[in-house]
Design a protein around this motif. Structure first.
Motif, PDB file in Angstrom:
ATOM      1  N   PHE A  79       0.817  -1.208   0.000  1.00 17.00           N
ATOM      2  CA  PHE A  79       0.000   0.000   0.000  1.00 17.00           C
ATOM      3  C   PHE A  79       0.850   1.257   0.000  1.00 17.00           C
ATOM      4  N   TRP A  80       1.811   1.336   0.902  1.00 20.41           N
ATOM      5  CA  TRP A  80       2.556   2.597   1.001  1.00 20.41           C
ATOM      6  C   TRP A  80       3.552   2.758  -0.129  1.00 20.41           C
ATOM      7  N   VAL A  91       1.379   4.247  -2.858  1.00 20.21           N
ATOM      8  CA  VAL A  91       1.084   5.670  -2.605  1.00 20.21           C
ATOM      9  C   VAL A  91       2.306   6.523  -2.904  1.00 20.21           C
ATOM     10  N   THR A  92       3.467   6.072  -2.409  1.00 19.78           N
ATOM     11  CA  THR A  92       4.697   6.827  -2.661  1.00 19.78           C
ATOM     12  C   THR A  92       4.987   6.908  -4.151  1.00 19.78           C
ATOM     13  N   PHE A 138       2.787   9.559  -5.914  1.00 18.25           N
ATOM     14  CA  PHE A 138       3.217  10.937  -5.721  1.00 18.25           C
ATOM     15  C   PHE A 138       4.579  11.200  -6.335  1.00 18.25           C
ATOM     16  N   ILE A 164       4.971  14.110  -9.060  1.00 20.52           N
ATOM     17  CA  ILE A 164       5.822  15.250  -8.726  1.00 20.52           C
ATOM     18  C   ILE A 164       7.031  15.306  -9.642  1.00 20.52           C
ATOM     19  N   TYR A 211       6.741   7.314   8.757  1.00 23.34           N
ATOM     20  CA  TYR A 211       6.908   7.552   7.323  1.00 23.34           C
ATOM     21  C   TYR A 211       5.639   8.063   6.633  1.00 23.34           C
ATOM     22  N   PRO A 212       4.455   7.475   6.865  1.00 17.12           N
ATOM     23  CA  PRO A 212       3.264   8.042   6.216  1.00 17.12           C
ATOM     24  C   PRO A 212       2.980   9.479   6.635  1.00 17.12           C
ATOM     25  N   LEU A 229       5.194  11.562   4.544  1.00 14.83           N
ATOM     26  CA  LEU A 229       4.689  11.648   3.175  1.00 14.83           C
ATOM     27  C   LEU A 229       3.502  12.592   3.080  1.00 14.83           C
ATOM     28  N   VAL A 285       3.413  15.992   0.803  1.00 14.54           N
ATOM     29  CA  VAL A 285       2.491  16.287  -0.288  1.00 14.54           C
ATOM     30  C   VAL A 285       1.827  17.639  -0.085  1.00 14.54           C
ATOM     31  N   TRP A 297       4.257  20.264  -0.899  1.00 14.27           N
ATOM     32  CA  TRP A 297       4.406  20.377  -2.344  1.00 14.27           C
ATOM     33  C   TRP A 297       3.295  21.235  -2.935  1.00 14.27           C
TER      34      TRP A 297
END
Lengths: 305, 226
Positions: free
Chosen positions: A121-122, A125-126, A129, A133, B208-209, B212, B216, B219
């Motif tokens: 999942f992560w 998501v990473t 983005f 970006i 970590y989340p 992130l 975002v 950004w």
């Protein structure tokens, strides 16, 4: 039974290294042969799956590959069993997805009947983005010399990237798992992977694209294609090494076709992301003004003729 | 039969004995009334509206101060409220509008996109932390994550003010520094509150989340272009 012991005995030394490096890590062991290693550890969350019931457990918890969740799917503990990993385990799995070795099956060596949903999942998501970006940054860098260029954040790309990547990371494993289970349905082999393990290996295999997408900011086309090639080789080999042992018992045509499909879909994802998000100077929409001036020149030329 | 004999025996024995004083036969059989509810002590129905609003505003302001100087205090966690996060999210989403408005699909995030990212991002991070075995409650975590957006909202205000002057390279460097500083502040403040509720071998998995999430948002703040 004896063969399972023999298979696991080879991997045992690395497990002892892992455990000696971090004695507090929680471990799940499949059979009693790992008992010496668990006594070396702090012994906190160790679950010993004693081998008498192994067949029964494997039959009853097919979807989850030997790890029995507590409660039904409406309880919180059911989902908590999918997140039973530590920091070191996640980092180890990421490392294994970046450096595949020919002898090591990702599922058997790194997951060890403890597939998790945190990593896939992560990582997805990473990746969403980072692709959006980095694409935005690369467009900005390419167009910097252009006076007519006005910077736009292009936020809609995040939505598109999210849809594409999550669909790939979930629908393709569903399809692959369904196909493999159907092919193995006749023989009832134990060698098949559970659904969660398939999702897990696909999720971790996408990790290599995160640094690749960041490096794609550098605006040289040959560099981007080289990076794609390297990333596809690494990521594809993780998948192929994982699925080849399961598929090779099938007919030759099916085995090769399955592996080729896996590789082709992976390639499509990588190339599609690169072409859509990272456009080079020739293919950006600011080429429109130049084509209109060209049109004016040609009409002038026609008129003078 | 024997039971009835057993039952009648004490009474049989007592027929010629008076009840002595050393056998206490008194007691209290009243049902204890539960502790009186707080509302009975001060009813908020009769107070002026200004008092009600000021109480909530004071609580929100108190939490803003806690975010500005993050200490490991549990005051923020115990009295959670979601007014502050809502206020900050709406402010941030409104400030992110109005940029690059001529191209609908090439511009910055729409209002709904900011809302979705902030709230669904917070919910997903909270679920993630609870699934990994955290002891913090759902709304406490939402409250902390929402309040810690405040440095980034302040940075957005600063960026918009600075962009009124010009949008050259020096201004971009100033905006970059401000946004990076506020991103670091947000992450540090929220981990100061959240990290304690996790088992130690999974702290990085929870942090970590959060990193992130604020990255975002930072950004989105940085790439705002008028």
């Amino acid at each position: 039974m004896a063969s399972l012991n023999n298979l696991q005995f080879q991997e045992f030394e690395e497990a002892a290294e892992l455990l000696s490096a971090d004695p507090g890590a929680s471990t799940l062991s499949m059979s009693g042969s790992n008992t010496p290693s668990t006594t070396a550890s702090a012994g906190e969350d160790v679950k010993l799956d004693l081998s008498e019931d192994e067949e029964g457990q494997q039959e009853s918890s097919e979807l989850l590959g030997g790890q029995k969740p507590s409660g039904g799917f409406w309880t919180f503990e059911y989902y908590q069993s999918f997140f039973n990993v530590d920091t070191m385990q996640v980092l180890d799995r990421v490392k294994g997805s970046v450096m595949p070795q020919p002898g090591r099956n990702f599922i058997k060596y790194y997951l060890r009947s403890n597939p998790d949903l945190y990593g896939p999942f992560w990582i997805c998501v990473t990746l969403v983005f980072s692709v959006a970006i980095s694409g935005n940054l690369s467009t900005f860098l390419v167009e910097r010399g252009n006076p007519t260029f006005h910077y736009r954040p292009q936020f809609h790309r995040v939505t598109i990237a999210a849809v594409v990547i999550f669909m790939y990371a979930w629908l393709v494993p569903i399809g692959l798992w369904g196909f493999l289970t159907w092919r193995q349905g006749a023989e009832r082999q134990i060698g098949g992977y559970s659904f969660l393990e398939t999702v897990c290996v696909y999720g971790y295999s996408l990790f290599i694209y995160i640094p690749t997408s960041v490096l794609w900011i550098i605006p040289y086309d040959w560099l981007r294609w080289t990076l794609i090639l390297i990333a596809m080789v690494i990521s594809g080999s993780v998948l192929v090494l994982t699925f080849w042992p399961v598929v090779r018992d099938d007919t030759k045509v099916t085995a090769v076709a399955t592996v080729v499909t896996i590789v082709v879909l992976h390639t499509l994802l990588a190339v599609g992301c690169k072409l859509y998000f990272f456009q080079t100077a020739a293919s950006t929409p600011t080429a429109l003004p130049t084509s209109s001036t060209l049109h004016n020149h040609t009409t002038l030329a026609v008129k003078t003729n | 039969m024997a039971a009835s004999e057993e039952a009648s025996r004490p009474f049989a024995g007592l027929s010629d004995v008076s009840i002595s004083e050393d056998i206490p036969v008194e007691g209290d059989i009243s049902v204890p009334v539960g502790p009186s509810r707080r509302d009975d002590e001060f009813s908020t129905l009769d107070e002026p509206v200004k008092d009600t609003i000021m109480r909530d505003l004071r609580a929100v302001g108190n939490k803003f101060i806690h975010v500005l100087y993050p200490k490991r205090s549990s005051a923020l966690l115990r009295d959670w409220d979601l007014w502050g996060p809502l206020l900050l999210c709406v402010t941030l989403a409104l400030l992110l509008q109005g940029g690059a408005a001529d191209h609908e699909d090439q511009g910055g995030p729409q209002f709904a996109e900011v809302f979705v990212i902030v709230w669904f991002g917070s919910i997903i991070i909270t679920l993630n932390s609870k699934l990994l075995g955290g002891t913090i409650s759902f709304f406490q975590s939402l409250c902390v994550l929402g309040y810690c957006i405040m440095p980034l909202t302040v940075a957005m205000v600063v960026c918009r003010i600075v962009l009124l002057v010009s949008s050259g390279g020096i201004i971009f460097a100033v905006r970059l520094v401000v946004v990076m500083a506020s991103f670091g502040w947000s992450t540090f403040a929220s981990t100061a509150f959240l990290a304690d509720s996790q088992p130690p071998n999974r702290k990085a998995l929870v942090v970590y989340p959060v990193f992130l999430f604020y990255f975002v948002i930072a950004w989105m703040v940085l790439t705002y272009s008028p």
